[in-house]
Structures are given as structure tokens and as C-alpha cells.
Design a protein around this motif. Structure first.
Motif, mmCIF file in Angstrom:
data_model
loop_
_atom_site.group_PDB
_atom_site.id
_atom_site.type_symbol
_atom_site.label_atom_id
_atom_site.label_comp_id
_atom_site.label_asym_id
_atom_site.label_seq_id
_atom_site.Cartn_x
_atom_site.Cartn_y
_atom_site.Cartn_z
ATOM 1 N N THR A 838 49.012 43.211 33.872
ATOM 2 C CA THR A 838 49.327 41.823 34.222
ATOM 3 C C THR A 838 48.213 41.259 35.094
ATOM 4 O O THR A 838 48.022 41.698 36.230
ATOM 5 C CB THR A 838 50.674 41.729 34.951
ATOM 6 O OG1 THR A 838 51.689 42.260 34.098
ATOM 7 C CG2 THR A 838 50.998 40.283 35.285
ATOM 8 N N PHE A 839 47.484 40.309 34.532
ATOM 9 C CA PHE A 839 46.399 39.676 35.260
ATOM 10 C C PHE A 839 46.986 38.622 36.190
ATOM 11 O O PHE A 839 47.782 37.780 35.763
ATOM 12 C CB PHE A 839 45.405 39.044 34.291
ATOM 13 C CG PHE A 839 44.698 40.051 33.434
ATOM 14 C CD1 PHE A 839 43.584 40.720 33.897
ATOM 15 C CD2 PHE A 839 45.179 40.351 32.157
ATOM 16 C CE1 PHE A 839 42.933 41.664 33.110
ATOM 17 C CE2 PHE A 839 44.537 41.294 31.362
ATOM 18 C CZ PHE A 839 43.411 41.959 31.839
ATOM 19 N N PRO A 840 46.607 38.643 37.467
ATOM 20 C CA PRO A 840 47.199 37.707 38.432
ATOM 21 C C PRO A 840 46.922 36.253 38.065
ATOM 22 O O PRO A 840 45.965 35.938 37.347
ATOM 23 C CB PRO A 840 46.519 38.080 39.756
ATOM 24 C CG PRO A 840 45.965 39.453 39.544
ATOM 25 C CD PRO A 840 45.636 39.554 38.095
ATOM 26 N N ALA A 841 47.762 35.387 38.566
ATOM 27 C CA ALA A 841 47.521 33.954 38.406
ATOM 28 C C ALA A 841 46.208 33.574 39.081
ATOM 29 O O ALA A 841 45.817 34.158 40.093
ATOM 30 C CB ALA A 841 48.672 33.169 39.024
ATOM 31 N N ASP A 842 45.501 32.610 38.503
ATOM 32 C CA ASP A 842 44.266 32.065 39.086
ATOM 33 C C ASP A 842 43.305 33.179 39.478
ATOM 34 O O ASP A 842 42.919 33.321 40.641
ATOM 35 C CB ASP A 842 44.599 31.190 40.299
ATOM 36 C CG ASP A 842 45.504 30.030 39.936
ATOM 37 O OD1 ASP A 842 45.159 29.281 39.011
ATOM 38 O OD2 ASP A 842 46.566 29.887 40.568
ATOM 39 N N SER A 843 42.915 33.962 38.494
ATOM 40 C CA SER A 843 42.094 35.133 38.793
ATOM 41 C C SER A 843 41.018 35.363 37.746
ATOM 42 O O SER A 843 41.111 34.910 36.608
ATOM 43 C CB SER A 843 42.977 36.386 38.877
ATOM 44 O OG SER A 843 43.488 36.730 37.594
ATOM 45 N N VAL A 844 39.972 36.064 38.156
ATOM 46 C CA VAL A 844 38.970 36.652 37.266
ATOM 47 C C VAL A 844 39.028 38.149 37.496
ATOM 48 O O VAL A 844 38.958 38.605 38.650
ATOM 49 C CB VAL A 844 37.557 36.119 37.560
ATOM 50 C CG1 VAL A 844 36.546 36.778 36.626
ATOM 51 C CG2 VAL A 844 37.498 34.610 37.431
ATOM 52 N N THR A 845 39.163 38.927 36.432
ATOM 53 C CA THR A 845 39.299 40.369 36.547
ATOM 54 C C THR A 845 38.307 41.062 35.643
ATOM 55 O O THR A 845 38.190 40.718 34.458
ATOM 56 C CB THR A 845 40.725 40.821 36.161
ATOM 57 O OG1 THR A 845 41.680 40.115 36.950
ATOM 58 C CG2 THR A 845 40.899 42.311 36.374
ATOM 59 N N PHE A 846 37.579 42.017 36.199
ATOM 60 C CA PHE A 846 36.672 42.853 35.420
ATOM 61 C C PHE A 846 37.186 44.287 35.460
ATOM 62 O O PHE A 846 37.337 44.866 36.539
ATOM 63 C CB PHE A 846 35.248 42.808 35.991
ATOM 64 C CG PHE A 846 34.441 41.611 35.553
ATOM 65 C CD1 PHE A 846 35.027 40.381 35.321
ATOM 66 C CD2 PHE A 846 33.073 41.717 35.384
ATOM 67 C CE1 PHE A 846 34.287 39.277 34.932
ATOM 68 C CE2 PHE A 846 32.310 40.623 34.996
ATOM 69 C CZ PHE A 846 32.926 39.396 34.762
ATOM 70 N N MET A 847 37.454 44.846 34.281
ATOM 71 C CA MET A 847 37.831 46.252 34.157
ATOM 72 C C MET A 847 36.649 47.020 33.582
ATOM 73 O O MET A 847 36.138 46.656 32.523
ATOM 74 C CB MET A 847 39.012 46.418 33.200
ATOM 75 C CG MET A 847 40.320 45.853 33.638
ATOM 76 S SD MET A 847 41.560 46.158 32.336
ATOM 77 C CE MET A 847 43.018 45.484 33.137
#
Length: 853
Positions: A838-847
Motif C-alpha cells: 500500500t503506497f501512502p497518500a501523496d507519496s513517491v516511493t522507490f523500491m
């Protein structure tokens, strides 16, 4: 707070489905949101498809001397107006003594005057300070000048060393004693032990020394005072922190240079921007030299005391202390490809003039060839020798060079660009010569420029655009349909219109599309790069600073995350999408002007069924209208509604119901005076959300329909219509669903369908060959979390991934004291070939997911 390990929980259903839910392993990681707070998405990676390779130079930085980015910014010089060359041509408030005041101690008296005569330092540094000393007081008497530095004063740090220098001469046979001191502006406090020197001889000589600060201050002042009598001449008064970037003399401010270096840019584009192609293209020739010249590289090399100053397009003075040599050196220091831009003899940035002088064109082409020689030539060549004399015998290795910047006259520009290109490629066939497509992302100039570039087989075309956050969310697929065999794209300037976290999120979403199209988009740089908080001409900006500190905007954090995690090749992937908007355009109507006086009459709004929603011939008062912005001077005059303030900007008045839909708006408009034309608004929700037909905009050079969302605008349709003063125009706007058609004087002007999706969930996946990792990059630019089923396409992967997250409130802004948006690093357990995160609201995520085998 103690570290907390999140444990992996598997349900029977998840086991049967072959999926797991991955969760962070540290308290700093973002936990999965409850189901009620999440929107469901899918993200699948294609195991068989092969995406484009990504060049090491994919992302870079664009440097322009805007917002005090050079003097008072990246250039570490602390003395403002060090050579007394400031002039009203630079700024209406300037004098040759700007930033300088008289200073006296011990009863000393005298006169400080800036002069331009045969006693000058050299022909290109013409003015100097003449101190006439009265010789009053005793041996301790001093008279001189104090420099206040830039904006709030010089930033002085206790324990740091500061290198002072001055060129001086005296008519006193016994010499003139000098005292050099650092104070804080109070008149008595000192920040360092004073320096003392004696000027001897009536020939210009450079004197140097070092001050060691004993006290810190953000309001430092440098005083240079002399004793005795007679005449003392001073020029190039300078104070540099010893601790510059890479400890270079005449160097760069360390904290700003380090923040740029931390981006790991693949290229450095310099020196502009509007600096490049605005102003006179004539060369410096003393004494009657053009004060407002385009940026010409030969003015900026050689000893700093011999570099001619210039008036900056952005409204201040350029000392050229940081010039082409320093730019090349900085690019080399940060491991970036140098990418200079030279003028094409067609002015841009609103000036729109072409120079028709064959001799001038020939000279600029030769200057450009000389620039390549300066960068790459052997020390035995004329300009290679100049580079070596400045301290760099080894060639810089220039490979790319751009001609022109945002020219709005595509045919005139391209004719001159062709001459440059032919000469450069003839003598230096290995140099990539870059063209451009004008100042916007679409429109007549853009289309014509691209057609010319494509037909001529140009290698690369520079695109520029500053648009609304909405535009960036709607245009992720912009480059999906570009010709793969045509010119490559250099996205040299782009940004969303503010510095809030939501702006950075939308830029990040757009960047996933840039990477996905890395076979077309070869270079990309956010702009502008730097902004002094007390001297800003433009916003947004990437790195903000004052005299003492610097900090990265939310866009800086996003750019840094992408630039430090590029990968070598795109791995094709797909994500579920948001449906296209179906609700009709709705809103009230409005009238406005911009730096123009205009009269409006016979306003009528008719519903699709023929019923009248609004009718006003202004035979009475203006009771039906509301002044939405509070600017302008609106009155009913002679049966028309007149805005008479020709200086006011955005004077919007509105009428009607925000719920109106499917209507026709008719209005008669007449320009009375001013710079532009008319602004006819429709679909008006409030002062930040509307559409308007901008007829005769941008200094009456073109017309367009603009859509404003949250105050930021994007262009929906455009042409070259210009508005005549005193002529009456009949305008009609027809709104049907999400389709808008516009008519001017009974003829169809244009139209558009506003049906693009502002997609909040975007992704791209790349592979890092060196680490063997997949880099899954996901942007969730919405207020709800994105519960996402991720399918890696049968790949065997490690169960733990490295996670970097940027998250914040949409309105969050990074400042000197608070950085609410910064990277949070954690470890992600439970990664599998198929898993849910689950990607957080208002976020940029790099895995970063390690693959096996």
C-alpha cells in the motif's frame, strides 16, 4: 523511540492466491493504510519485453543567473559591486556606489567618488573609486568605504578564513596606509582582527591578505579605509571565503555547489535561459559599449579584473566572475557533461527580433567555433592556450552544444541555426548541435519549429514548458507517440507552477513518462536551479538559499531521488488507470484584462435549450457582476463595461452560477489602450479555477485558451491572433459537455475537448545492472493510499527490498527551518514474485528489489 520490526502476516486466501502483503521493517517505514482508506491498483511487469536503455546523462541541471544565482549566490564573492560598475541600466535604483557607504574613524575625512578616466584599471573595467584624503586627524585617522554585501549582509563564520584582495595605486611617494576590517554594521563591533597594508606607487598593483573571523554574523560589512592625505585609487575590492567548493580561488559557494553535486547530474546546461538570446548581439567595444548585451562567452574568460560586466536580463548586474571557464570546471568537478548554449541572433523571451547583419552572424559563428576550441583544443591552439593559461591544460571534452533558446520566430531562428550547425559540423563533426522548439509545449511556434527540425534531420531539439500541476498529471504519455526515428528530445526547462509538495508529486508522475520514453527523451533538467529568498524573479525553484544557509525544495528532493536511482534500462510495466472525466464543464462567466484597458458590451449567456441565463447591455448599472480579484477600475460608461486601468493585471469580474453547463457566451469587446487584449472567462468556479480565452496575450503576440486549476494555468488551444486598438470584436464561446468551440467575428477560431485524465497513480520500473536490482518507482499523487497488487512477471526476487519514500501534505513547503518532505529509508519484508503493498497518500516511493539468477 525504539526500533520496531513489523512482522509478515499471511492469510489463507493470500496463500491460495500466491500473493503476500509486504510491510516495512522499521518504524520509519510507511505502514499499510486501512482498507477503507485505500484505492485498489495493479502493477505488472512484463517479463519478456525489453525497454529502452537509459543514458547516464538522462537527468541533469540547468543553471541560469536568475534569482541572484551567480553574484550573491553560487559565486562565492562576498563584496557586491566590487568594481564600481553598477549602473541604472542594470536596475533603476543602482548607482556606481550601490552597496557602498563612506566610512571614517579617528577624525579622518575625505571624499569618495567613482570616476571613469584615463587612470582606470583597464579598458574593460573602466570605473574605479577615487578617495581624496584630507589628511585630518592624527596617525590613527582613517577615511574610506564600507561594503554591505548582498541583500542582508555578508555571512561570516567564526574561525573561518576570508581572502581579501584589492587593486590600488597612490600619488603619495611615501605610500598610503590601508586598514581592512570586518564589522557587523553597528559601527564598533569587529568580526576579525583588521588587516594592515601600505599602498606604494602610482601604478595599479594587487594587494592581498587574509582575515580570520573571531565572531559569526549574518550582517557582515567590509571596510577599506586609508590614512594620510593625497589621492588613493581602488578597484576590484574582493572578499572570498577560503573554504570554497573544491577550495578553488575565485570559486563557488560550498553549500550550494554541494547540493548541486548531491544530485549526481549527468549534465550541466549553462549559462541560460533568457540571458543567452536577449539584448544586443554586438560585441563589447570601449568606450561606447552596449550595456545590455546577450551573454557572449568571450566576455567571461580571462583574469576576472579584465572581464566586462553586463546588465542582467533579470534586472541586476552581472560581474561575470563566474564565467565559461568556471562553468566547465564545475561540470568537471561534479562529473557532469558540459552543455553550453550560445545566441542564435534571434532574441527571445518576449523580445522577438531577428538580427539581419551578415557580418554579425559570421562573427558569432566564429565565436562558437572558438568556444569549441577553448573547450577541446590543444594548448598550441589560440583558445586552447587561453584555457591552459587559466589553469586547465587538459581539454574539457565538450560533446554537446546548443544554439538558441526559446525563439518565438521559428523560421528566422532556423535559418540562422542552420548556418551555425553547418559551420560547427564541418569543423567539429563529433559535436552534437542542439536546436529548440520555442517557449511552450504546443502551439504554432512549437509545431513549425518541430517541422523544420524534423525535416532537416537535427539530432536533438530542446523543449521548454512551465505548466500547472494538472497538466503534468494529464501528460504522462506525452512522449509515447513521438517519432522514434526523428530528432531526440532535450527537455531543457520544465517545472510545475509552485514549490509545494503537490507540485513535486505531479513532476514526479511526469518523470515516470520521461524514463519510459528514454529512447526519445535523452536529457531532462528541472528549472530554475537556484533562488535567493530575498531576490527572486521566478518561482518555482529547486534550491533556495539566503546568505547563510541553503535548503532543497520539495522538487529538489524528488529530483534527487530520481537522479540518484536512474537505472540502466527500462523494464516495461503497466498499472491500472483512472477513467476519463465525464462530468461536463460547468461554471459562471467572467471578463478580465491584463495590462490593458478594454470595454465590454452586450454580454449574453444562453442555455442549450435556447433560454437566456444572463443578458447585460450595461444600459444600467453593473449589479450583475462581482469583482473577483479586487484589482482594476471597472465602471459603466456610455453603455459599456469599461476597465480603465491599463497597468492592472488580472482584473476579473464574474457573473452567473458556478453550476451553469452547456451554454453559449457572447460578448462584444473593444481594446482601448495597453499592452494586450481581452480575457473572456467561462467555466468559472472561483478565482483559481476557470477557463479563459486570452485574446492578444503575451504582449499581444498570440492568443490562447488557458485552463486554471488551483491558480496554475495550462494552454488548451492557441493561435497567432493579435488584437487591434479601437476595433470592436464579437466573441462567442460554445460549451457542450467537455467540448468547447470558440468563434471570433463569426468565424471559428478554434476549440478543444478537455477529456485528458489527471492520472494520480504513475509508475516506471528500471533495472540497475550494477546491483542486479529492479527499481520500482511509484507516484501516488492523491489523498488516498494506493493498495497495489504488484506482479513482477515470474522473476525470482529476494524477500527483502530497500525502500525510499517521500511523503507529505500536498501544501507542504520546505523552508530553511523546516523540511517536512525528505527521504525516509526503510527495509521492506515479504517481497515475492507477486505481492501487495500500500503506497501512502501523496507519496513517491522507490523500491529496490534484488533479482535472483
Amino acid at each position: 523511540m525504539p526500533r520496531t520490526r513489523w512482522r509478515l502476516g499471511l492469510t489463507i486466501g493470500a496463500l491460495l492466491a500466491g500473493t503476500v502483503t509486504a510491510v516495512p521493517t522499521a518504524a520509519t517505514g510507511a505502514p499499510a493504510h486501512p482498507a477503507a482508506d485505500a484505492t485498489d491498483y495493479t502493477l505488472s511487469v512484463d517479463p519478456s519485453a525489453k525497454g529502452p536503455a537509459i543514458d547516464d546523462t538522462m537527468y541533469g541541471v540547468f543553471y541560469e543567473d536568475i534569482n541572484r544565482a551567480a553574484d550573491g549566490g553560487l559565486y562565492a564573492e562576498l563584496v557586491q559591486n566590487r568594481s564600481f560598475e553598477y549602473d541604472p541600466a542594470d536596475h533603476s535604483s543602482y548607482t556606481p556606489l550601490t552597496a557602498w557607504t563612506g566610512a571614517a574613524a579617528g577624525g579622518g575625512t575625505g571624499e569618495a567618488k567613482v570616476v571613469d578616466d584615463d587612470g582606470r584599471l583597464n579598458e574593460r573595467n573602466r570605473r574605479y573609486l577615487r578617495l581624496t584624503l584630507d589628511g585630518t586627524g592624527g596617525s590613527a585617522a582613517r577615511y574610506g568605504v564600507t561594503n554591505s554585501g548582498y541583500t542582508t549582509g555578508m555571512a561570516i563564520k567564526a574561525g573561518e578564513r576570508y581572502d581579501f584582495s584589492v587593486w590600488a595605486r597612490t600619488d603619495q611617494a611615501s605610500g598610503t596606509p590601508l586598514t581592512i576590517g570586518l564589522g557587523d554594521g553597528s559601527g564598533s563591533d569587529t568580526l576579525a582582527r583588521p588587516l594592515r597594508a601600505t599602498v606604494r606607487g602610482d601604478r595599479w598593483t594587487k594587494y592581498t591578505g587574509t582575515l580570520t573571523a573571531t565572531t559569526s554574523s549574518s550582517a557582515g560589512r567590509l571596510t577599506v579605509a586609508a590614512g594620510g592625505s593625497g589621492t588613493l585609487r581602488l578597484d576590484m575590492v574582493s572578499l572570498f571565503p577560503r573554504d570554497t567548493y573544491k577550495h578553488r580561488p575565485n570559486g563557488l559557494r560550498k553549500d550550494l555547489a554541494e547540493k548541486i553535486a548531491a544530485l549526481k547530474p549527468g549534465f550541466l546546461r549553462f549559462p541560460g535561459g533568457c540571458l543567452v538570446n536577449t539584448g544586443s548581439h554586438e560585441a563589447y567595444e570601449a568606450p561606447n559599449w552596449p550595456r545590455k548585451r546577450s551573454y557572449q562567452w568571450k566576455d567571461t574568460v580571462g583574469p576576472v579584473e579584465q572581464r566586462a560586466v553586463n546588465s542582467n536580463f533579470w534586472g541586476y548586474n552581472q560581474s561575470y566572475g563566474i564565467g565559461y571557464y568556471e562553468y566547465f570546471q564545475f561540470a568537471e568537478d561534479i562529473g557532469a557533461m558540459a552543455l553550453p548554449v550560445v545566441p542564435a541572433l534571434v532574441t527571445g523571451c518576449g523580445q522577438n527580433k531577428a538580427t539581419d547583419d551578415p557580418a554579425l552572424l559570421k562573427r558569432h559563428i566564429q565565436d562558437t567555433l572558438d568556444l569549441v576550441e577553448f573547450a577541446n583544443g590543444p594548448v598550441t591552439s589560440t583558445w586552447g592556450k587561453k584555457r591552459a593559461q587559466m589553469g586547465h591544460p587538459k581539454p574539457f571534452g565538450l560533446t554537446h552544444l546548443e544554439v538558441g533558446n526559446e525563439e518565438n520566430l521559428p523560421d528566422e531562428f532556423f535559418a540562422r541555426f542552420t548556418e551555425f550547425r553547418k559551420a560547427i559540423e564541418s569543423e567539429y563533426p563529433d559535436i552534437t548541435v542542439i536546436s529548440n522548439s520555442g517557449p511552450d509545449d504546443s502551439g504554432q511556434t512549437f509545431d513549425r519549429a518541430w517541422a523544420l527540425n524534423r525535416a532537416a534531420g537535427v539530432d536533438m531539439v530542446d523543449e521548454h514548458y512551465y505548466n500547472s500541476p494538472q497538466w503534468f498529471l494529464e501528460n504522462n504519455q506525452r512522449y509515447d507517440t513521438y517519432d522514434r526515428s526523428g530528432p531526440k528530445v532535450f527537455l531543457g526547462e520544465y517545472a510545475s507552477q509552485d514549490n509545494k509538495w503537490h507540485n513535486a508529486l505531479t513532476e514526479a508522475a511526469f518523470m515516470t513518462g520521461l524514463e519510459r520514453n528514454a529512447d526519445v527523451v535523452k536529457l531532462a533538467s528541472y528549472a530554475p536551479l537556484l533562488a535567493h529568498e530575498k531576490a527572486t524573479q521566478w518561482r518555482p525553484d529547486m534550491i533556495w538559499f539566503n546568505n547563510s544557509a541553503s535548503w532543497g525544495s520539495t522538487s529538489y528532493e524528488t529530483q534527487k531521488l530520481f537522479m540518484n536511482n536512474v537505472g540502466d534500462r527500462v523494464v516495461p510495466s503497466k498499472a491500472s488507470a483512472t477513467p476519463a472525466p465525464s462530468e461536463p464543464i460547468s461554471g459562471a462567466v467572467g471578463l478580465s484584462t491584463w495590462a490593458t484597458s478594454a470595454a465590454y458590451d452586450d454580454v449574453k449567456v444562453t442555455a442549450a435549450d435556447g433560454s437566456t441565463l444572463l443578458s447585460d447591455d450595461f444600459s444600467g448599472d453593473d449589479a450583475k457582476w462581482t469583482k473577483a480579484t479586487g484589482t482594476g477600475s471597472w465602471t459603466v460608461q456610455d453603455g459599456a463595461y469599461v476597465q480603465s486601468d491599463a497597468a492592472a493585471e488580472n482584473t476579473m469580474v464574474t457573473a452567473g452560477d458556478p453550476a451553469w453547463r452547456d451554454y453559449d457566451l457572447k460578448v462584444k469587446a473593444t481594446k482601448k489602450s495597453g499592452k494586450e487584449g481581452f480575457l473572456i472567462a467561462f467555466g468559472v468556479k472561483d478565482t483559481g479555477n476557470y477557463y479563459w480565452w486570452n485574446l492578444g496575450g503575451w504582449g499581444n503576440t498570440r492568443s490562447a485558451v488557458e485552463k486554471a486549476v488551483g491558480g496554475a494555468k495550462q494552454t488548451m488551444a492557441e493561435d497567432g491572433t493579435k488584437i487591434e486598438t479601437g476595433r470592436s470584436y464579437d466573441a462567442r464561446v460554445e460549451v457542450r459537455g467537455r467540448q468547447v468551440t470558440l468563434y471570433l467575428d463569426g468565424k471559428k477560431w478554434g476549440g478543444f475537448t478537455d477529456d485528458k485524465v489527471a492520472e494520480p497513480f504513475r509508475q516506471v520500473v528500471t533495472r540497475d545492472k550494477a546491483t542486479g536490482e529492479l527499481i520500482v518507482k511509484v507516484v501516488n499523487a492523491q489523498s488516498t493510499a494506493a493498495r497495489t497488487r504488484i506482479d513482477l512477471g515470474g522473476r525470482k526476487v529476494a524477500r527483502t527490498a530497500r525502500l525510499t519514500t517521500l511523503q507529505g501534505a500536498p501544501e507542504a513547503v520546505n523552508t530553511e527551518s523546516e523540511q517536512p518532505v525528505k527521504p525516509v529509508r526503510s527495509r521492506l519484508d515479504g517481497v515475492a514474485n507477486t505481492f501487495t503493498y500500500t503506497f501512502p497518500a501523496d507519496s513517491v516511493t522507490f523500491m529496490r528489489i534484488k533479482t535472483k539468477g
